[in-house]
Write a protein that holds these residues in place. Sequence first.
Motif, PDB file in Angstrom:
ATOM      1  N   GLY A  50     -26.726  -6.108 -26.791  1.00  0.00           N
ATOM      2  CA  GLY A  50     -26.306  -4.771 -27.184  1.00  0.00           C
ATOM      3  C   GLY A  50     -27.132  -3.703 -26.499  1.00  0.00           C
ATOM      4  N   TYR A 102     -31.146  -0.170 -32.152  1.00  0.00           N
ATOM      5  CA  TYR A 102     -30.331  -1.166 -31.451  1.00  0.00           C
ATOM      6  C   TYR A 102     -28.913  -1.120 -31.989  1.00  0.00           C
ATOM      7  N   SER A 103     -27.923  -1.213 -31.099  1.00  0.00           N
ATOM      8  CA  SER A 103     -26.518  -1.280 -31.479  1.00  0.00           C
ATOM      9  C   SER A 103     -25.925  -2.548 -30.876  1.00  0.00           C
ATOM     10  N   ASN A 104     -25.584  -3.521 -31.722  1.00  0.00           N
ATOM     11  CA  ASN A 104     -25.076  -4.809 -31.244  1.00  0.00           C
ATOM     12  C   ASN A 104     -23.677  -4.673 -30.663  1.00  0.00           C
ATOM     13  N   TYR A 116     -30.004  -0.832 -26.493  1.00  0.00           N
ATOM     14  CA  TYR A 116     -31.276  -0.501 -27.144  1.00  0.00           C
ATOM     15  C   TYR A 116     -31.777   0.835 -26.598  1.00  0.00           C
ATOM     16  N   GLN A 173     -27.621 -12.493 -29.232  1.00  0.00           N
ATOM     17  CA  GLN A 173     -26.929 -11.219 -29.297  1.00  0.00           C
ATOM     18  C   GLN A 173     -27.242 -10.358 -28.087  1.00  0.00           C
ATOM     19  N   THR A 228     -22.083 -11.160 -30.092  1.00  0.00           N
ATOM     20  CA  THR A 228     -22.850 -12.242 -30.706  1.00  0.00           C
ATOM     21  C   THR A 228     -22.206 -13.565 -30.316  1.00  0.00           C
ATOM     22  N   TYR A 248     -17.115  -7.936 -24.794  1.00  0.00           N
ATOM     23  CA  TYR A 248     -17.143  -6.784 -25.676  1.00  0.00           C
ATOM     24  C   TYR A 248     -15.737  -6.231 -25.693  1.00  0.00           C
TER      25      TYR A 248
END
Length: 161
Positions: free
Chosen positions: A128, A53-55, A130, A126, A58, A36
């Motif tokens: 992220g 949800y925020s990714n 949640y 993916q 990926t 990240y």
Amino acid sequence: VGSGAQKVAYTADGSKSNNIWVLSPINEVEIDDTTYLTPWSGYKQFSVASGAYSNMMTSKLQARPYDRRVTASAAAYGKTIANRPTLRLTVHDGRRFFARFDADGDSASAGPLSFVVPANAAPVIQAGIYGSGSGTNTVELSGEENQNCLMVTAFPITMSA
């Protein structure tokens, strides 16, 4: 090339390096380590609504002409500030793994899942944040790039009719 347990099958796509054909093992394991990318230093708070949800990351694995056994895990380093934010890992077949952040001090959260990706499919993997608690869920993440990562390994497997 080789014999017995040392035998390896190679493929070539027609490319050369220094006038030598570039060969790649057909049975090569693929690895994709995604971090990240964090443009801050220290810690930063991220909020997500309940059920949202925020990714963060990926996987970049591409489609291959053979079946693969893929193992994925995600890690994030941070602490809960409000409600119950979780680290969510979602893999190609729709399964999800949720890992909780602690409220007391910093904690690393990770989730491993293993699944099969059929031939000619690019896996969707993916990780992220949640919002699993009610209202706004807030987590404070470390700005250390190597502490927030998605790790994926893909192994070719024998295809059956």
